[in-house]
Scaffold this motif. Structure first.
Motif, short mmCIF file in Angstrom:
data_model
loop_
_atom_site.label_atom_id
_atom_site.label_comp_id
_atom_site.label_asym_id
_atom_site.label_seq_id
_atom_site.Cartn_x
_atom_site.Cartn_y
_atom_site.Cartn_z
N MET A 179 0.84 -1.20 0.00
CA MET A 179 0.00 0.00 0.00
C MET A 179 0.88 1.25 0.00
SD MET A 179 -3.29 -0.04 -0.19
CE MET A 179 -3.76 1.52 0.56
N ASP A 180 1.99 1.22 0.74
CA ASP A 180 2.87 2.41 0.77
C ASP A 180 3.40 2.74 -0.63
OD1 ASP A 180 2.53 2.77 3.44
OD2 ASP A 180 4.45 1.88 4.04
N MET B 213 -5.26 -1.98 -6.25
CA MET B 213 -5.11 -2.38 -4.85
C MET B 213 -4.07 -3.51 -4.84
SD MET B 213 -8.90 -2.12 -3.26
CE MET B 213 -8.18 -2.04 -1.61
N PRO B 214 -2.98 -3.33 -4.08
CA PRO B 214 -1.92 -4.34 -4.13
C PRO B 214 -2.30 -5.64 -3.42
CG PRO B 214 -1.37 -2.66 -2.53
CD PRO B 214 -2.65 -2.22 -3.18
N ALA C 188 -9.10 0.83 0.18
CA ALA C 188 -9.68 1.55 -0.98
C ALA C 188 -9.88 3.02 -0.60
CB ALA C 188 -11.00 0.91 -1.39
N GLY C 189 -10.32 3.24 0.64
CA GLY C 189 -10.54 4.61 1.12
C GLY C 189 -9.24 5.40 1.16
N VAL D 182 -10.56 2.36 -7.78
CA VAL D 182 -9.53 1.35 -7.51
C VAL D 182 -9.81 0.14 -8.41
CG1 VAL D 182 -9.10 2.09 -5.14
CG2 VAL D 182 -10.82 0.30 -5.58
N LYS D 183 -8.76 -0.64 -8.63
CA LYS D 183 -8.93 -1.90 -9.38
C LYS D 183 -8.45 -3.03 -8.49
CE LYS D 183 -6.15 -3.07 -13.02
NZ LYS D 183 -5.45 -4.26 -12.53
N LEU D 184 -9.21 -4.11 -8.48
CA LEU D 184 -8.74 -5.29 -7.76
C LEU D 184 -8.97 -6.53 -8.59
CD1 LEU D 184 -11.42 -6.75 -6.31
CD2 LEU D 184 -11.17 -4.78 -4.81
#
Ligand code: KIV
Length: 243
Positions: A42-43, A65-66, A81-82, A92-94
């Motif tokens: 996320m970082d 989104m990792p 996501a937020g 976002v894509k997941l």
């Protein structure tokens, strides 16, 4: 649609007619030198999202989104996501189909648009047995329908037979965006490093519109030669009390 990972590229591409940017987790390989997307955190995604958003592109900015930022629970998925949305992601894509139904539905419910991603899902390459073409038509169609029902606004289809991508495109009402899935989709996405000829591997489904790796090597060679032969810096490149 194209992947974009940094400010300067977002500035350049922001002036183009590209409709959408994807801050893809492929940045793990293309920018950070990781062996796969599984090392992306996320970082990393926040860092690169900030860089792209700082260019104020007019394009829709979708952020990946990792790995493991949405799988553990709906709560984890909504929270992450937020975070990406508050950093400037428009969506976002997941990755995944039926199995991420709840994650997608929850993220959308709490206000963040979601793009789906089916077919070859690189975050699952270990269980898929590598980066292979996904051939199970009925599963792909069920996945696409589940994502549509869960509330995605669009679906990326990666590395599936063109005929299957066509069927999915006909069955769902949201736009399909393809990579390695043929021409019968509503849109296409490419990795910018492949388009510019900067990637380590050139996938068969991409097209090199520029050989930037060669251009860069030649430019750097000219610079080195100029410095060694005293041609750089030239008079126009420095100030002198005498001029
Ligand atoms: O991360 C990425 O570059 C992607 C594209 C392959 C769609 O997800």
């Amino acid at each position: 649609m194209l992947t974009v990972y940094d400010y300067s590229m977002a500035k350049i591409l922001g002036e183009s007619e590209i409709d959408g940017f994807l801050v893809g987790d492929s940045l793990g390989m293309n920018v950070l030198g990781f062996p796969s997307t599984l090392q992306v955190t996320m970082d990393h995604m926040v860092h690169h999202t900030r860089a792209v958003v700082r260019a104020s592109p007019r394009q829709l900015v979708v952020v990946d989104m990792p790995f493991m930022s949405y799988e553990p629970s709906n709560e984890v998925a909504v929270k992450n996501a937020g975070i990406l949305a508050s950093e400037g992601a428009d969506a976002v894509k997941l990755e995944g189909g039926v199995e991420v139904y709840d994650r997608v539905a929850n993220i959308v419910k709490f206000g963040v648009p979601v793009m789906g991603h089916i077919g070859l899902t690189p975050q699952r390459y270990l269980t898929l047995g590598g980066y292979r073409t996904v051939k199970d038509e009925s599963k792909l169609i069920s996945d696409a329908l589940a994502l549509e029902e869960a509330g995605v606004f669009s679906i990326v289809i990666e590395n599936v037979y063109a005929e299957i991508a066509r069927k999915i495109t006909e069955r769902v009402s949201v736009p399909t965006i393809c990579i390695g899935a043929g021409p019968y989709c509503d849109g296409q996405v490419l990795v910018i490093h492949d388009l510019l000829g900067m990637g380590d591997i050139q996938p068969y489904f991409s097209r090199k519109y520029l050989d930037l790796k060669t251009e860069i090597r030649e430019a750097v060679k000219r610079y080195v030669d100029d410095v060694r032969t005293g041609k750089f810096p030239g008079k126009e490149n420095y100030k002198s009390r005498e001029s």
